[in-house]
Motif scaffolding. Structure first.
Motif, PDB file in Angstrom:
ATOM      1  N   GLN A 154       0.819  -1.222   0.000  1.00 21.85           N
ATOM      2  CA  GLN A 154       0.000   0.000   0.000  1.00 21.85           C
ATOM      3  C   GLN A 154       0.850   1.267   0.000  1.00 21.85           C
ATOM      4  O   GLN A 154       0.625   2.167  -0.804  1.00 21.85           O
ATOM      5  N   VAL A 155       1.785   1.354   0.928  1.00 21.21           N
ATOM      6  CA  VAL A 155       2.659   2.528   1.021  1.00 21.21           C
ATOM      7  C   VAL A 155       4.072   2.076   0.673  1.00 21.21           C
ATOM      8  O   VAL A 155       4.614   1.185   1.325  1.00 21.21           O
ATOM      9  N   MET A 156       4.658   2.691  -0.370  1.00 16.39           N
ATOM     10  CA  MET A 156       5.965   2.225  -0.845  1.00 16.39           C
ATOM     11  C   MET A 156       6.874   3.395  -1.187  1.00 16.39           C
ATOM     12  O   MET A 156       6.413   4.483  -1.528  1.00 16.39           O
ATOM     13  N   ARG A 157       8.164   3.139  -1.096  1.00 18.40           N
ATOM     14  CA  ARG A 157       9.171   4.072  -1.605  1.00 18.40           C
ATOM     15  C   ARG A 157       9.562   3.649  -3.014  1.00 18.40           C
ATOM     16  O   ARG A 157       9.625   2.461  -3.328  1.00 18.40           O
ATOM     17  N   GLY A 164      -1.966  11.113   5.958  1.00 21.95           N
ATOM     18  CA  GLY A 164      -1.710  12.441   5.429  1.00 21.95           C
ATOM     19  C   GLY A 164      -1.862  12.434   3.919  1.00 21.95           C
ATOM     20  O   GLY A 164      -1.797  11.386   3.270  1.00 21.95           O
ATOM     21  N   ARG A 165      -2.063  13.608   3.343  1.00 19.21           N
ATOM     22  CA  ARG A 165      -2.421  13.703   1.937  1.00 19.21           C
ATOM     23  C   ARG A 165      -1.363  13.110   1.009  1.00 19.21           C
ATOM     24  O   ARG A 165      -1.673  12.366   0.080  1.00 19.21           O
ATOM     25  N   GLU A 166      -0.085  13.424   1.229  1.00 21.72           N
ATOM     26  CA  GLU A 166       0.938  12.972   0.285  1.00 21.72           C
ATOM     27  C   GLU A 166       1.007  11.458   0.210  1.00 21.72           C
ATOM     28  O   GLU A 166       1.007  10.872  -0.876  1.00 21.72           O
ATOM     29  N   ARG A 167       1.075  10.781   1.367  1.00 19.57           N
ATOM     30  CA  ARG A 167       1.163   9.316   1.347  1.00 19.57           C
ATOM     31  C   ARG A 167      -0.123   8.690   0.829  1.00 19.57           C
ATOM     32  O   ARG A 167      -0.095   7.709   0.075  1.00 19.57           O
ATOM     33  N   ALA A 168      -1.279   9.246   1.232  1.00 15.62           N
ATOM     34  CA  ALA A 168      -2.557   8.663   0.812  1.00 15.62           C
ATOM     35  C   ALA A 168      -2.753   8.786  -0.697  1.00 15.62           C
ATOM     36  O   ALA A 168      -3.225   7.845  -1.347  1.00 15.62           O
ATOM     37  N   GLU A 169      -2.388   9.915  -1.264  1.00 17.33           N
ATOM     38  CA  GLU A 169      -2.617  10.106  -2.694  1.00 17.33           C
ATOM     39  C   GLU A 169      -1.623   9.344  -3.553  1.00 17.33           C
ATOM     40  O   GLU A 169      -1.818   9.221  -4.767  1.00 17.33           O
ATOM     41  N   ASN A 170      -0.561   8.837  -2.951  1.00 19.17           N
ATOM     42  CA  ASN A 170       0.433   8.063  -3.700  1.00 19.17           C
ATOM     43  C   ASN A 170       0.418   6.584  -3.343  1.00 19.17           C
ATOM     44  O   ASN A 170       1.323   5.841  -3.743  1.00 19.17           O
ATOM     45  N   GLU A 171      -0.607   6.143  -2.615  1.00 21.14           N
ATOM     46  CA  GLU A 171      -0.647   4.745  -2.204  1.00 21.14           C
ATOM     47  C   GLU A 171      -1.010   3.842  -3.376  1.00 21.14           C
ATOM     48  O   GLU A 171      -1.526   4.277  -4.394  1.00 21.14           O
ATOM     49  N   TYR A 172      -0.733   2.557  -3.197  1.00 19.39           N
ATOM     50  CA  TYR A 172      -1.059   1.508  -4.158  1.00 19.39           C
ATOM     51  C   TYR A 172      -0.496   1.759  -5.558  1.00 19.39           C
ATOM     52  O   TYR A 172      -1.235   1.964  -6.524  1.00 19.39           O
TER      53      TYR A 172
END
Length: 552
Positions: free
Chosen positions: A371-374, A411-419
């Motif tokens: 879900q959350v990745m670098r 938070g917005r940045e991580r949520a909008e870049n998930e998956y």
């Protein structure tokens, strides 16, 4: 679904194998007086779909016996369903159920989980035990806590959390991850397990699945799948699906004993020489974002209610995880890892890198959810040959989970870049697709295809929102740059999934020499409007050369 992406008119099957694919004129020479000819009237034929991450028997136990909350989309619906079931079943001594969402509860309950007092108000004299839709959180009433002697003095256990009231220290009513071992799970007879599996198989049949990677019952603390139910169904000639089995290796138990049990199960089913193979070791290295138990590199937002430095926790100590991975690979098993937060993903990749270096081989190790990745970890997965088992069903802004949990907690940045999805493809990662059924309540693969192509909401009636008419409608759109094409999604369900199961020489494409596992759909998915893909129906399923159903 071969490398050339050829199209054909006809298929010849002898017993359970494909023997020829080509033009009608090419296939006519195989026809004699004993040949069964099926005319699919120009419909689209695909390889049978492969589900690389399903928890058997799906949602059967909840639908057949328990409080089924998967259709509850808000607090009122959740509490009404619980109340109605308990009132309708006064004969029960204990109530079990599954499917609630912590995100629908207000305030601190959204982050911690709902309080026991909500269940007490409905039932105070009998235990009530409900597991959330993701299978990581259990919600108990006071009677259940009392019955299983869970008090303010009960300590947390390795890999688990007993949520307690910060003011009184009393149990909140929420057990997370391995803390679910503290109560007795519901048990079923051998006959009930077989019937539940049969019920689940009917769901998989209608959606065209011909192979799965099966894991233990979702939400259960028992790491072992229902082997007896699978074997009984096969013995009766009622198994219409190839099953690769994953046994969970839990951090709370001795890993050597668990690996030994995995080996014993493999030997047992090798002797049967049937449709069931024991191939995989499953690991959980963290929990979920909505449960506040996914492990992140940077802290959660304070909206979670766990403080400004809380990052979640890893369920395995790294050195032990690495050593256990090595032991599993030495025994010839694949590794399948649940990792949701970016720190958990990094730990899984680190441990797999070391294990694969020390145990060279043709590994098909996999990380699921992601879900959350670098960005750098995506490329590392490609370089190491780690399969990405994605869940496109979740790749949009879910009206409940995204806005009530993922956005405020990440938070917005991580949520909008998930998956991520296209990022995997661009990096060269092998992509598969899964519903994680029953976490996704309806495992229709065409829902996933539509979501993967649009990155927008699907099944609008279920979510009780207006019908989507523009794939770029921004309300539920999640990072459209991560969209993939239809072909990528169909490969994820066929040849890529076969590769992940070490079965690409047997299934996953329509080629001579492979098993005749085929499906017929009512329209060409490649030519269908993206918003109409979810309406595609499977008209026929052929498994191992047998016509399971044919509605043409």
């Amino acid at each position: 679904m071969n490398e050339k992406m050829e199209r054909a008119e006809a298929i010849a099957v002898n017993n359970n194998k494909i023997i020829a694919v080509g033009k009608n004129s090419d296939i006519e020479r195989y026809i004699n007086e004993n040949t069964v000819i099926i005319d699919w009237k120009g419909k689209t034929v695909l390889p049978g779909f492969i589900e690389p991450h399903v928890h058997l028997p799906g949602n059967a136990y909840n639908v057949m016996y328990n409080i089924n909350l998967f259709d509850a989309k808000n607090l009122e619906e959740t509490m009404t369903m619980i109340k109605n079931f308990i009132e309708e079943h006064p004969e029960r001594d204990i109530y079990y159920g599954r499917g609630f969402m912590t995100a629908v509860f207000p305030g601190e309950e959204s982050g911690i989980g709902p309080k026991k007092e909500r269940l007490d108000a409905i039932c105070s004299d009998k235990p009530v035990i409900l597991v959330d839709y993701g299978g990581h959180i259990a919600w108990l009433n006071s009677k259940a806590l009392e019955n299983f002697d869970i008090t303010k003095e009960t300590p947390d256990m390795e890999g688990g959390v007993i949520e307690k009231d910060p003011q009184t220290g009393e149990p909140w009513g929420i057990l997370k991850e391995e803390a679910k071992l503290l109560y007795d799970e519901q048990t079923f007879t051998a006959s009930e397990r077989k019937e539940a599996l049969s019920w689940c198989q009917k769901i998989l049949d209608q959606y065209g699945y011909t192979a799965v990677l099966a894991q233990r019952q979702s939400g259960s603390t028992d790491p072992v799948p229902i082997f007896d139910g699978m074997a009984a169904l096969e013995d009766e000639g009622g198994l219409n699906i190839r099953i690769c089995v994953a046994r969970e290796i839990k951090s709370s138990f001795n890993e050597d004993d668990q690996i030994k049990d995995l080996e014993e199960k493999r030997r047992e089913f090798e002797k049967r020489n049937g449709y069931i193979k024991v191939t995989t070791a499953k690991f959980f290295v963290d929990g979920t974002v909505e449960g506040g138990s996914a492990c992140l590199r940077e802290p959660y937002c304070e909206a979670l209610g766990q403080g400004s430095d809380y990052r979640g926790e890893l369920l395995w100590e790294y050195n032990r995880l690495e050593k256990t991975f090595i032991k599993v690979l030495e025994k010839g098993f694949n590794i399948h890892v649940h990792a949701i937060g970016d720190e958990a993903v990094k730990e899984a990749i680190d441990a797999l890198e070391t294990a694969q270096r020390k145990v060279p081989g043709d590994h098909r190790n996999c990380i699921t959810h992601l879900q959350v990745m670098r960005e750098e970890d995506i490329q590392r997965m490609a370089d190491l040959g780690i399969v990405a088992c994605t869940n496109p069903y979740w790749h949009f802004k879910d009206p409940c989970v995204y806005f009530e949990a993922e956005l405020p907690y990440l938070g917005r940045e991580r949520a909008e870049n998930e998956y991520p999805m296209k990022s995997f493809k661009d990096a060269g990662v092998v992509i598969t697709s899964s519903a994680d059924y029953p976490v996704t309540a309806d495992p229709n693969p065409f829902f996933a295809v539509r979501a993967g192509v649009t990155r927008n909401i699907y099944q609008e009636d279920f979510y009780k929102v207006k019908k989507l008419t523009d794939i770029d409608d921004p309300q539920y759109l999640l990072k459209p740059s991560e969209r993939v094409d239809v072909h990528t999604m169909i490969k994820a369900y066929t040849i890529n999934a076969a590769y992940a199961l070490h079965m690409e020489k047997e299934i996953g494409s329509i080629e001579p020499g492979k098993f005749a596992d085929l499906i017929v759909i009512d329209r060409d998915v490649y030519e269908t409007d993206p918003l109409e893909i979810q309406d595609i129906k499977v008209l026929s399923k052929i498994f191992d050369g047998r016509v399971i159903f044919n509605n043409i």
